[in-house]
Write a protein that holds these residues in place. Structure first.
Motif, PDB file in Angstrom:
ATOM      1  N   PHE A  85       0.831  -1.194   0.000  1.00 43.14           N
ATOM      2  CA  PHE A  85       0.000   0.000   0.000  1.00 43.14           C
ATOM      3  C   PHE A  85       0.870   1.249   0.000  1.00 43.14           C
ATOM      4  CE2 PHE A  85      -2.439  -3.107   2.712  1.00 43.14           C
ATOM      5  CZ  PHE A  85      -3.326  -3.485   1.719  1.00 43.14           C
ATOM      6  N   GLY A  86       0.264   2.354  -0.362  1.00 44.07           N
ATOM      7  CA  GLY A  86       0.971   3.626  -0.336  1.00 44.07           C
ATOM      8  C   GLY A  86      -0.023   4.770  -0.294  1.00 44.07           C
ATOM      9  N   MET A  87       0.507   5.962  -0.296  1.00 37.26           N
ATOM     10  CA  MET A  87      -0.303   7.178  -0.241  1.00 37.26           C
ATOM     11  C   MET A  87       0.216   8.121  -1.315  1.00 37.26           C
ATOM     12  SD  MET A  87       0.110   7.171   3.868  1.00 37.26           S
ATOM     13  CE  MET A  87      -0.691   8.705   4.293  1.00 37.26           C
ATOM     14  N   THR A  88      -0.706   8.756  -2.045  1.00 37.68           N
ATOM     15  CA  THR A  88      -0.270   9.624  -3.131  1.00 37.68           C
ATOM     16  C   THR A  88      -1.260  10.761  -3.326  1.00 37.68           C
ATOM     17  OG1 THR A  88       0.518   9.649  -5.433  1.00 37.68           O
ATOM     18  CG2 THR A  88      -1.475   8.383  -4.983  1.00 37.68           C
ATOM     19  N   THR A  89      -0.794  11.811  -3.933  1.00 38.02           N
ATOM     20  CA  THR A  89      -1.674  12.883  -4.376  1.00 38.02           C
ATOM     21  C   THR A  89      -1.994  12.666  -5.852  1.00 38.02           C
ATOM     22  OG1 THR A  89       0.378  14.156  -4.419  1.00 38.02           O
ATOM     23  CG2 THR A  89      -1.241  14.755  -2.760  1.00 38.02           C
ATOM     24  N   MET A  90      -3.067  13.289  -6.312  1.00 34.43           N
ATOM     25  CA  MET A  90      -3.552  13.027  -7.654  1.00 34.43           C
ATOM     26  C   MET A  90      -2.606  13.514  -8.753  1.00 34.43           C
ATOM     27  SD  MET A  90      -6.442  11.283  -7.635  1.00 34.43           S
ATOM     28  CE  MET A  90      -5.449  10.268  -6.535  1.00 34.43           C
ATOM     29  N   GLY A  91      -1.866  14.591  -8.482  1.00 32.91           N
ATOM     30  CA  GLY A  91      -0.904  15.065  -9.478  1.00 32.91           C
ATOM     31  C   GLY A  91       0.180  14.041  -9.766  1.00 32.91           C
ATOM     32  N   PRO A  92       0.932  13.602  -8.749  1.00 31.00           N
ATOM     33  CA  PRO A  92       1.935  12.559  -8.958  1.00 31.00           C
ATOM     34  C   PRO A  92       1.347  11.251  -9.484  1.00 31.00           C
ATOM     35  CG  PRO A  92       2.387  13.710  -6.920  1.00 31.00           C
ATOM     36  CD  PRO A  92       1.053  14.220  -7.418  1.00 31.00           C
ATOM     37  N   ALA A  93       0.100  10.938  -9.091  1.00 33.74           N
ATOM     38  CA  ALA A  93      -0.545   9.726  -9.600  1.00 33.74           C
ATOM     39  C   ALA A  93      -0.708   9.805 -11.113  1.00 33.74           C
ATOM     40  CB  ALA A  93      -1.895   9.521  -8.927  1.00 33.74           C
ATOM     41  N   PRO A 117     -10.337   7.584  -0.309  1.00 31.10           N
ATOM     42  CA  PRO A 117      -9.913   8.986  -0.220  1.00 31.10           C
ATOM     43  C   PRO A 117      -9.338   9.276   1.155  1.00 31.10           C
ATOM     44  CG  PRO A 117     -12.278   8.833   0.062  1.00 31.10           C
ATOM     45  CD  PRO A 117     -11.804   7.448  -0.281  1.00 31.10           C
ATOM     46  N   MET A 118      -8.328  10.126   1.211  1.00 32.17           N
ATOM     47  CA  MET A 118      -7.720  10.484   2.483  1.00 32.17           C
ATOM     48  C   MET A 118      -8.094  11.907   2.887  1.00 32.17           C
ATOM     49  SD  MET A 118      -4.028   8.603   1.773  1.00 32.17           S
ATOM     50  CE  MET A 118      -3.141   9.906   2.560  1.00 32.17           C
ATOM     51  N   TYR A 119      -7.468  12.880   2.269  1.00 32.85           N
ATOM     52  CA  TYR A 119      -7.697  14.283   2.628  1.00 32.85           C
ATOM     53  C   TYR A 119      -7.048  15.153   1.568  1.00 32.85           C
ATOM     54  CZ  TYR A 119      -2.924  13.621   4.331  1.00 32.85           C
ATOM     55  OH  TYR A 119      -1.594  13.305   4.419  1.00 32.85           O
ATOM     56  N   GLN A 120      -7.277  16.449   1.670  1.00 33.67           N
ATOM     57  CA  GLN A 120      -6.624  17.387   0.765  1.00 33.67           C
ATOM     58  C   GLN A 120      -5.279  17.831   1.338  1.00 33.67           C
ATOM     59  OE1 GLN A 120      -9.227  20.302  -1.450  1.00 33.67           O
ATOM     60  NE2 GLN A 120     -10.595  19.840   0.260  1.00 33.67           N
ATOM     61  N   THR A 121      -4.318  18.016   0.464  1.00 33.83           N
ATOM     62  CA  THR A 121      -3.016  18.545   0.847  1.00 33.83           C
ATOM     63  C   THR A 121      -2.946  20.026   0.484  1.00 33.83           C
ATOM     64  OG1 THR A 121      -1.735  16.493   0.656  1.00 33.83           O
ATOM     65  CG2 THR A 121      -0.547  18.535   0.287  1.00 33.83           C
ATOM     66  N   PRO A 122      -3.021  20.916   1.474  1.00 38.63           N
ATOM     67  CA  PRO A 122      -2.842  22.341   1.183  1.00 38.63           C
ATOM     68  C   PRO A 122      -1.362  22.672   0.964  1.00 38.63           C
ATOM     69  CG  PRO A 122      -4.072  21.986   3.227  1.00 38.63           C
ATOM     70  CD  PRO A 122      -3.419  20.697   2.860  1.00 38.63           C
ATOM     71  N   ASP A 226      -4.994  28.490 -12.162  1.00 41.33           N
ATOM     72  CA  ASP A 226      -4.944  28.475 -13.623  1.00 41.33           C
ATOM     73  C   ASP A 226      -3.819  27.593 -14.155  1.00 41.33           C
ATOM     74  OD1 ASP A 226      -7.065  30.233 -13.673  1.00 41.33           O
ATOM     75  OD2 ASP A 226      -5.826  32.019 -13.975  1.00 41.33           O
ATOM     76  N   ALA A 227      -2.773  27.413 -13.346  1.00 36.42           N
ATOM     77  CA  ALA A 227      -1.570  26.749 -13.855  1.00 36.42           C
ATOM     78  C   ALA A 227      -1.393  25.301 -13.395  1.00 36.42           C
ATOM     79  CB  ALA A 227      -0.334  27.554 -13.450  1.00 36.42           C
ATOM     80  N   PHE A 228      -2.072  24.881 -12.320  1.00 34.45           N
ATOM     81  CA  PHE A 228      -1.796  23.571 -11.731  1.00 34.45           C
ATOM     82  C   PHE A 228      -3.082  22.810 -11.398  1.00 34.45           C
ATOM     83  CE2 PHE A 228       1.712  26.426 -10.677  1.00 34.45           C
ATOM     84  CZ  PHE A 228       2.796  25.704 -11.167  1.00 34.45           C
ATOM     85  N   PRO A 229      -2.989  21.460 -11.239  1.00 35.73           N
ATOM     86  CA  PRO A 229      -4.171  20.640 -10.911  1.00 35.73           C
ATOM     87  C   PRO A 229      -4.524  20.732  -9.433  1.00 35.73           C
ATOM     88  CG  PRO A 229      -2.247  19.222 -11.068  1.00 35.73           C
ATOM     89  CD  PRO A 229      -1.780  20.611 -11.450  1.00 35.73           C
ATOM     90  N   VAL A 230      -4.908  21.932  -8.995  1.00 29.02           N
ATOM     91  CA  VAL A 230      -5.222  22.180  -7.593  1.00 29.02           C
ATOM     92  C   VAL A 230      -6.590  22.846  -7.474  1.00 29.02           C
ATOM     93  CG1 VAL A 230      -2.825  22.351  -6.826  1.00 29.02           C
ATOM     94  CG2 VAL A 230      -3.996  24.403  -7.678  1.00 29.02           C
ATOM     95  N   ALA A 231      -7.115  22.849  -6.241  1.00 30.18           N
ATOM     96  CA  ALA A 231      -8.395  23.495  -5.955  1.00 30.18           C
ATOM     97  C   ALA A 231      -8.190  24.563  -4.893  1.00 30.18           C
ATOM     98  CB  ALA A 231      -9.408  22.459  -5.469  1.00 30.18           C
ATOM     99  N   ALA A 232      -9.096  25.536  -4.844  1.00 35.43           N
ATOM    100  CA  ALA A 232      -9.036  26.568  -3.809  1.00 35.43           C
ATOM    101  C   ALA A 232      -9.247  25.926  -2.440  1.00 35.43           C
ATOM    102  CB  ALA A 232     -10.093  27.633  -4.062  1.00 35.43           C
ATOM    103  N   PHE A 233      -8.550  26.450  -1.436  1.00 35.02           N
ATOM    104  CA  PHE A 233      -8.619  25.868  -0.090  1.00 35.02           C
ATOM    105  C   PHE A 233      -8.318  26.956   0.928  1.00 35.02           C
ATOM    106  CE2 PHE A 233      -7.029  23.616   3.617  1.00 35.02           C
ATOM    107  CZ  PHE A 233      -7.835  22.487   3.689  1.00 35.02           C
ATOM    108  N   ASP A 234      -9.032  26.933   2.047  1.00 39.69           N
ATOM    109  CA  ASP A 234      -8.744  27.827   3.162  1.00 39.69           C
ATOM    110  C   ASP A 234      -8.263  26.996   4.348  1.00 39.69           C
ATOM    111  OD1 ASP A 234      -9.404  30.184   1.904  1.00 39.69           O
ATOM    112  OD2 ASP A 234     -11.468  30.222   2.640  1.00 39.69           O
ATOM    113  N   ALA A 251      -5.002  23.388  -2.790  1.00 40.91           N
ATOM    114  CA  ALA A 251      -4.809  22.034  -2.271  1.00 40.91           C
ATOM    115  C   ALA A 251      -4.981  20.993  -3.370  1.00 40.91           C
ATOM    116  CB  ALA A 251      -5.788  21.761  -1.134  1.00 40.91           C
ATOM    117  N   MET A 252      -4.465  19.792  -3.103  1.00 41.96           N
ATOM    118  CA  MET A 252      -4.540  18.656  -4.018  1.00 41.96           C
ATOM    119  C   MET A 252      -5.006  17.436  -3.208  1.00 41.96           C
ATOM    120  SD  MET A 252      -1.384  17.253  -6.405  1.00 41.96           S
ATOM    121  CE  MET A 252      -1.172  18.836  -7.223  1.00 41.96           C
ATOM    122  N   TRP A 253      -5.884  16.613  -3.786  1.00 44.05           N
ATOM    123  CA  TRP A 253      -6.422  15.461  -3.062  1.00 44.05           C
ATOM    124  C   TRP A 253      -5.419  14.320  -2.950  1.00 44.05           C
ATOM    125  CZ3 TRP A 253     -10.243  14.036   0.074  1.00 44.05           C
ATOM    126  CH2 TRP A 253     -11.295  14.933   0.253  1.00 44.05           C
TER     127      TRP A 253
END
Length: 328
Positions: A85-93, A117-122, A226-234, A251-253
């Motif tokens: 098993f491992g853990m990854t964000t969607m961009g590197p995946a 699903p785990m969590y978002q990475t800010p 606009d430039a990366f596969p990320v979402a707005a996050f507070d 953030a990225m999931w």
């Protein structure tokens, strides 16, 4: 993919695991397993160690976390079977599936399957208050910035983000705990964190010294969106004692992943253990508040492991198309 969940299903999931230990066909199950995480002092290691121990205890297996370089290396370890098993964000995946993982350029890592699903990475920036750095524009030319372990999500994307925002820097790598020590000792000017919150290394720094947690301006946030596969996050104000109000970020999931060749019943049991009682996961790490079935639809990249798909189909109203299941 489309997913549908009901309040009734969510309540049922919170009550108890769907299966008892003896309900599973344990044919071909491994006697032990390893979860690829990241460096000590980061959220991956704390979260991954916790769910590895939980699964091991619940299923009567020997399980533990392995310190790694983070998502890129985890994709490679899981693809080859060196880690179950491992853990990854969607961009590197996505990069790994496309064969652009820098660890093994040209190798399409297609034997990695989504589990849950785990969590978002800010993405957040921290500096000592004594540095006077209070914004991205305050970062001086040639600043020494720690981007985390080589090959991590932070190291993969944050330098590109800094380039996009016009920051000139010297790139430094290392584990989060080590980088925190270097910041405190004046060997770094800034640490650019990409990790689930609260980041243990930041929480530790807050106890030992005064820090500035630097948010993005609205314009900077939009530039990154606009430039990366990320979402707005507070980043919520109660995440760190330093914050007095939410901090604007992106953030990225993150998803837990499994080697696609693992027995379906084994993976189904692991997913059941993790997903059926969110309170236990939140006790492991606060970021697990997002480790819930309704966030399964955040995976638009990886094929689902057949065992994971079976659990979501049987215990929620999720509709996972066959063509998004490995071997389907």
């Amino acid at each position: 993919m489309t997913f549908r969940f009901t309040a009734i299903a969510a309540c049922a999931l919170a009550a108890s695991p769907a299966f008892a230990q003896d309900d599973y066909d344990r044919t071909d199950w491994p006697s032990s397993f390893t979860v690829g995480t990241a460096s000590q002092g980061g959220t991956y290691f704390a979260y991954g160690s916790g769910w590895a121990n939980l699964v091991g205890e619940e299923l009567g297996l020997s399980g533990g976390a392995e310190v790694t370089g983070g998502p890129m290396q985890n994709m490679a370890l899981v693809h080859t079977g060196d880690a179950a098993f491992g853990m990854t964000t969607m961009g590197p995946a996505r990069e790994s599936l496309e064969g652009t993982n820098p660890i093994a350029p040209g190798l399409e890592m297609t034997n990695v399957c989504a589990m849950f699903p785990m969590y978002q990475t800010p993405f957040s920036v921290t500096a000592l208050s004594s540095s006077g750095i209070e914004s991205i524009s305050d970062i001086p030319d040639g600043a020494r910035i720690g981007f985390g372990p080589a090959g991590s999500t932070s190291d993969t994307y944050f330098p590109r983000m800094m380039d996009e925002l016009g920051v000139n820097y010297e790139r430094r790598n290392g584990g989060w705990s080590d980088l925190g020590g270097q910041l405190q000792d004046g060997l770094l000017d800034v640490i650019a964190f990409a990790a689930g919150i609260p980041v243990p290394a930041v929480s530790q720094l807050e106890v030992q010294t005064d820090v500035n947690i630097i948010e993005f301006t609205d314009e900077e946030q939009q530039t990154l969106l606009d430039a990366f596969p990320v979402a707005a996050f507070d980043i919520a104000a109660d995440t760190y004692s330093t914050l007095e109000e939410p901090a604007t970020s992106v953030a990225m999931w993150n998803f837990a992943v499994a080697n696609c060749d693992l027995p379906a019943s084994f993976v189904e049991a692991v997913v059941d253990t993790v997903m059926s009682d969110n309170a236990r996961m939140v006790n492991i790490h606060r970021a697990a508040e997002s480790t819930t079935p309704e966030n399964a639809d955040k995976n638009t990249v990886l094929p689902w492991h057949p065992g994971a798909a079976a659990w979501f189909r049987e215990n929620t109203d999720a509709e996972i198309p066959d063509d998004m299941v490995h071997g389907g």
